[in-house]
Design an enzyme around this catalytic site. Structure first.
Site, PDB file in Angstrom:
ATOM      1  N   TYR A   1      37.546  41.647  49.637  1.00  0.00           N
ATOM      2  CA  TYR A   1      37.150  40.388  50.288  1.00  0.00           C
ATOM      3  C   TYR A   1      36.256  40.503  51.524  1.00  0.00           C
ATOM      4  O   TYR A   1      35.698  39.505  51.963  1.00  0.00           O
ATOM      5  CB  TYR A   1      38.400  39.563  50.612  1.00  0.00           C
ATOM      6  CG  TYR A   1      39.102  39.111  49.347  1.00  0.00           C
ATOM      7  CD1 TYR A   1      38.597  38.056  48.605  1.00  0.00           C
ATOM      8  CD2 TYR A   1      40.232  39.769  48.882  1.00  0.00           C
ATOM      9  CE1 TYR A   1      39.212  37.653  47.428  1.00  0.00           C
ATOM     10  CE2 TYR A   1      40.861  39.366  47.701  1.00  0.00           C
ATOM     11  CZ  TYR A   1      40.337  38.311  46.977  1.00  0.00           C
ATOM     12  OH  TYR A   1      40.941  37.922  45.813  1.00  0.00           O
TER      13      TYR A   1
ATOM     14  N   VAL B   1      31.392  37.580  38.621  1.00  0.00           N
ATOM     15  CA  VAL B   1      32.098  36.299  38.456  1.00  0.00           C
ATOM     16  C   VAL B   1      32.870  35.934  39.733  1.00  0.00           C
ATOM     17  O   VAL B   1      32.808  34.796  40.218  1.00  0.00           O
ATOM     18  CB  VAL B   1      33.036  36.355  37.227  1.00  0.00           C
ATOM     19  CG1 VAL B   1      33.852  35.064  37.118  1.00  0.00           C
ATOM     20  CG2 VAL B   1      32.222  36.577  35.952  1.00  0.00           C
TER      21      VAL B   1
ATOM     22  N   VAL C   1      43.426  34.005  42.431  1.00  0.00           N
ATOM     23  CA  VAL C   1      42.067  34.478  42.170  1.00  0.00           C
ATOM     24  C   VAL C   1      42.118  35.496  41.031  1.00  0.00           C
ATOM     25  O   VAL C   1      42.851  36.487  41.125  1.00  0.00           O
ATOM     26  CB  VAL C   1      41.478  35.160  43.430  1.00  0.00           C
ATOM     27  CG1 VAL C   1      40.093  35.718  43.138  1.00  0.00           C
ATOM     28  CG2 VAL C   1      41.432  34.189  44.603  1.00  0.00           C
TER      29      VAL C   1
ATOM     30  N   PHE D   1      51.391  33.194  50.162  1.00  0.00           N
ATOM     31  CA  PHE D   1      50.836  32.318  49.124  1.00  0.00           C
ATOM     32  C   PHE D   1      49.924  33.140  48.235  1.00  0.00           C
ATOM     33  O   PHE D   1      49.579  34.266  48.573  1.00  0.00           O
ATOM     34  CB  PHE D   1      50.088  31.128  49.733  1.00  0.00           C
ATOM     35  CG  PHE D   1      49.005  31.513  50.710  1.00  0.00           C
ATOM     36  CD1 PHE D   1      49.306  31.740  52.050  1.00  0.00           C
ATOM     37  CD2 PHE D   1      47.686  31.678  50.309  1.00  0.00           C
ATOM     38  CE1 PHE D   1      48.317  32.109  52.956  1.00  0.00           C
ATOM     39  CE2 PHE D   1      46.684  32.027  51.217  1.00  0.00           C
ATOM     40  CZ  PHE D   1      47.016  32.244  52.538  1.00  0.00           C
TER      41      PHE D   1
ATOM     42  N   THR E   1      32.160  36.859  42.685  1.00  0.00           N
ATOM     43  CA  THR E   1      31.156  36.522  43.707  1.00  0.00           C
ATOM     44  C   THR E   1      30.738  35.064  43.573  1.00  0.00           C
ATOM     45  O   THR E   1      30.654  34.338  44.570  1.00  0.00           O
ATOM     46  CB  THR E   1      29.943  37.464  43.557  1.00  0.00           C
ATOM     47  OG1 THR E   1      30.423  38.808  43.601  1.00  0.00           O
ATOM     48  CG2 THR E   1      28.926  37.247  44.657  1.00  0.00           C
TER      49      THR E   1
ATOM     50  N   SER F   1      45.139  41.289  47.075  1.00  0.00           N
ATOM     51  CA  SER F   1      45.827  42.252  46.196  1.00  0.00           C
ATOM     52  C   SER F   1      45.320  43.660  46.470  1.00  0.00           C
ATOM     53  O   SER F   1      46.067  44.627  46.404  1.00  0.00           O
ATOM     54  CB  SER F   1      45.595  41.893  44.726  1.00  0.00           C
ATOM     55  OG  SER F   1      44.209  41.955  44.420  1.00  0.00           O
TER      56      SER F   1
HETATM   57  C1  LIG Z   1      39.461  41.391  41.759  1.00  0.00           C
HETATM   58  C2  LIG Z   1      38.687  40.585  40.725  1.00  0.00           C
HETATM   59  C3  LIG Z   1      38.937  39.103  40.957  1.00  0.00           C
HETATM   60  C4  LIG Z   1      37.192  40.929  40.904  1.00  0.00           C
HETATM   61  O1  LIG Z   1      36.410  40.119  40.050  1.00  0.00           O
HETATM   62  P1  LIG Z   1      34.941  40.568  39.559  1.00  0.00           P
HETATM   63  O2  LIG Z   1      34.347  39.419  38.859  1.00  0.00           O
HETATM   64  O3  LIG Z   1      35.030  41.866  38.858  1.00  0.00           O
HETATM   65  O4  LIG Z   1      34.204  40.795  40.949  1.00  0.00           O
HETATM   66  P2  LIG Z   1      32.600  40.879  41.138  1.00  0.00           P
HETATM   67  O5  LIG Z   1      31.983  41.417  39.908  1.00  0.00           O
HETATM   68  O6  LIG Z   1      32.102  39.578  41.647  1.00  0.00           O
HETATM   69  O7  LIG Z   1      32.548  41.970  42.282  1.00  0.00           O
HETATM   70  C5  LIG Z   1      31.872  41.791  43.501  1.00  0.00           C
HETATM   71  C6  LIG Z   1      31.879  43.117  44.224  1.00  0.00           C
HETATM   72  O8  LIG Z   1      33.237  43.458  44.550  1.00  0.00           O
HETATM   73  C7  LIG Z   1      33.551  44.732  44.005  1.00  0.00           C
HETATM   74  N1  LIG Z   1      34.930  44.656  43.536  1.00  0.00           N
HETATM   75  C8  LIG Z   1      35.465  43.691  42.788  1.00  0.00           C
HETATM   76  N2  LIG Z   1      36.762  43.951  42.564  1.00  0.00           N
HETATM   77  C9  LIG Z   1      37.037  45.097  43.194  1.00  0.00           C
HETATM   78  C10 LIG Z   1      38.207  45.871  43.314  1.00  0.00           C
HETATM   79  N3  LIG Z   1      39.351  45.499  42.722  1.00  0.00           N
HETATM   80  N4  LIG Z   1      38.145  46.993  44.049  1.00  0.00           N
HETATM   81  C11 LIG Z   1      36.989  47.368  44.627  1.00  0.00           C
HETATM   82  N5  LIG Z   1      35.825  46.669  44.552  1.00  0.00           N
HETATM   83  C12 LIG Z   1      35.865  45.543  43.822  1.00  0.00           C
HETATM   84  C13 LIG Z   1      32.594  44.928  42.862  1.00  0.00           C
HETATM   85  O9  LIG Z   1      32.411  46.279  42.544  1.00  0.00           O
HETATM   86  C14 LIG Z   1      31.335  44.271  43.394  1.00  0.00           C
HETATM   87  O10 LIG Z   1      30.708  45.176  44.296  1.00  0.00           O
HETATM   88  P3  LIG Z   1      29.103  45.180  44.473  1.00  0.00           P
HETATM   89  O11 LIG Z   1      28.749  43.813  45.017  1.00  0.00           O
HETATM   90  O12 LIG Z   1      28.883  46.275  45.468  1.00  0.00           O
HETATM   91  O13 LIG Z   1      28.540  45.425  43.117  1.00  0.00           O
HETATM   92  C15 LIG Z   1      39.092  40.948  39.282  1.00  0.00           C
HETATM   93  O14 LIG Z   1      38.894  42.321  39.093  1.00  0.00           O
HETATM   94  C16 LIG Z   1      40.553  40.628  38.977  1.00  0.00           C
HETATM   95  O15 LIG Z   1      40.833  39.555  38.481  1.00  0.00           O
HETATM   96  N6  LIG Z   1      41.483  41.570  39.248  1.00  0.00           N
HETATM   97  C17 LIG Z   1      42.905  41.410  38.944  1.00  0.00           C
HETATM   98  C18 LIG Z   1      43.558  40.253  39.694  1.00  0.00           C
HETATM   99  C19 LIG Z   1      43.392  40.376  41.190  1.00  0.00           C
HETATM  100  O16 LIG Z   1      43.561  41.423  41.804  1.00  0.00           O
HETATM  101  N7  LIG Z   1      43.055  39.237  41.809  1.00  0.00           N
HETATM  102  C20 LIG Z   1      42.874  39.128  43.237  1.00  0.00           C
HETATM  103  C21 LIG Z   1      44.096  38.502  43.796  1.00  0.00           C
HETATM  104  S1  LIG Z   1      44.015  38.464  45.589  1.00  0.00           S
END
Ligand SMILES: CC(C)(COP(=O)(O)OP(=O)(O)OC[C@H]1O[C@@H](n2cnc3c(N)ncnc32)[C@H](O)[C@@H]1OP(=O)(O)O)[C@@H](O)C(=O)NCCC(=O)NCCS
Length: 400
Positions: free
Chosen positions: A126, A96, A85, A400, A98, A121
């Protein structure tokens, strides 16, 4: 905001999605040499991508592989194991992820996938999508010089060092009989090829060992060794599965007998794994961490509730699921089955809190006491504790 197109990626788009994911984890790009191995770990039609409509650029991805989850009582349900992810760093915090999570859950629901699972992570991400911590794991070290097996530890079978190619086929065949604990997952062929990649990426040499009892293969382990000084080597356990007490004791007897090792480190193990009980000195084992393991999301709540067993008296639950609203409603849950009902709710909870209870990682009363679940009548939390209780803590054991 730029329009996005969220869709299942074709096979020829998988490399780009894996490159994107690797970049979000700050890992180096995939080389041409690596790609065939990476590809072998991916299932077709299980990767989603978000493209910007105006630029056509891929800015987010999430994938899964088909698995199955063991539930209390031994039943299994189809599980989508979610991984890879990531959202491109210049497009985060604008929804994105979401879009990806909602699309993936709808796609799972359409295909009859009953539950989704992932390893997070970061723990803040989640819960909003209905995932809750459903298993815990611990990391521990064993001081080998202090660790002596007790005389009464089970004996039987034998341990052989194996060639990886030969070992993996046998392990894949034997492993389903070992998935007895709630939270354990079925491992498709793609998962096994990822274990091979993990093994090959280790700095030190990697060894595979198989335990054979009277019925054949009943346990296995994979470890690497770091030996920074001639007299000080650490054995890092990458994988250990045992189908019974003799295999568990036999594998540990072997691991503690390997020469030149002063310490064994084990990660992602069951919180109640009884390695201390095998030893004359339980303090040879030190727990170094305990952490959330499998995050579970019930995609089809009635099917997931009906697939596990219960003890004690019925309780009426009222579940709320904003992402998959078909799950919302009241359910009478008890040893004789699960049915939708109009009766008054005794416990009110969101779908992520239900996931936390489902495998037995938490007691309902813990969630009531901390405000995560609402009890509408006195004594119902304790009744629900009996209902959801499991003989042993759940454990996933498949990374995984
Ligand atoms: C984590 C990740 C996938 C989030 O993607 P994103 O497109 O920024 O997420 P969204 O904009 O859809 O966020 C949805 C909500 O989650 C929150 N959120 C997203 N990532 C977050 C994080 N790392 N920590 C805390 N809150 C987070 C957002 O603030 C948002 O909150 P809201 O609904 O209250 O406004 C992205 O930051 C990323 O790729 N990070 C690095 C790789 C990683 O950690 N991947 C996950 C592997 S398990």
């Amino acid at each position: 905001m730029t329009d996005h197109d969220v869709r299942t990626l074709a096979d020829d788009e998988l490399r780009a999605s894996q490159e994107l994911f690797r970049a979000t984890l700050h890992a180096k790009p995939i080389t041409d040499d690596e790609w065939p191995q990476v590809r072998a770990g991916l299932q077709s039609a299980r990767s989603l991508g978000v493209h910007e409509v105006d630029s056509g650029a891929l800015i987010g991805t999430a994938r899964s592989f088909d698995s199955a989850l063991t539930l209390p009582g031994g039943g299994e349900v189809p599980l989508g194991a979610v991984t890879s992810v990531g959202v491109r760093a210049d497009r985060t915090r604008r929804g994105v992820l979401t879009e990806l999570m909602h699309a993936q859950l709808r796609e799972f629901a359409d295909r009859g996938v009953v539950a989704a699972g992932l390893h997070a992570s970061e723990s803040a991400i989640y819960g909003r999508f209905g995932y809750g911590v459903a298993t815990w794991a611990r990391a521990y070290t064993v001081d080998v010089r202090r660790a002596r097996m007790r005389q009464d530890a089970p004996v039987g079978g034998r341990v052989d060092i194996e060639d990886f190619d030969r070992a993996f086929d046998q392990w894949a065949a034997a492993y389903p009989a070992m998935t007895t604990r709630p939270g354990m997952l079925a491992r498709p062929a793609e998962w096994w090829s990822q274990l091979r990649r993990t093994a090959e990426k280790q700095d030190g040499p990697v060894t595979a060992v198989t335990h054979r009892g009277t019925g054949g293969v009943d346990g296995f382990a994979v470890y690497s060794v770091d030996r920074p000084r001639p007299d000080s080597a650490t054995l890092n356990l990458l994988e250990l599965q045992a189908g019974g007490p003799e295999a568990f004791a036999g594998l540990w007897r072997y691991l503690l007998s390997v020469d030149l090792i002063h310490e064994v480190t084990a990660n992602g193990r069951p919180v109640d794994e009884p390695v201390e009980l095998l030893l004359t000195d339980a303090r040879a084992v030190s727990t170094t961490a305990q952490f959330d393991d499998l995050w579970l999301r019930l995609v089809d709540v009635p099917a997931a509730l009906a697939a596990r067993t219960y003890t004690g008296e019925d309780v009426v639950l009222e579940v709320t699921d904003p992402v998959l609203p078909g799950n919302s409603g009241r359910y009478r849950v008890g040893p004789d089955g699960v049915a939708r009902t109009d009766e008054p709710a005794r416990l009110q909870l969101s779908v992520d809190a239900l996931a936390m209870l489902h495998l037995g990682a938490w007691r309902p009363s813990q969630l009531v006491d901390t405000g995560r679940v609402r009890a509408t009548t006195a004594g119902v939390a304790e009744r629900a504790d009996r209902l959801f209780t499991t003989p042993a803590p759940p454990w996933c054991g498949t990374f995984f």
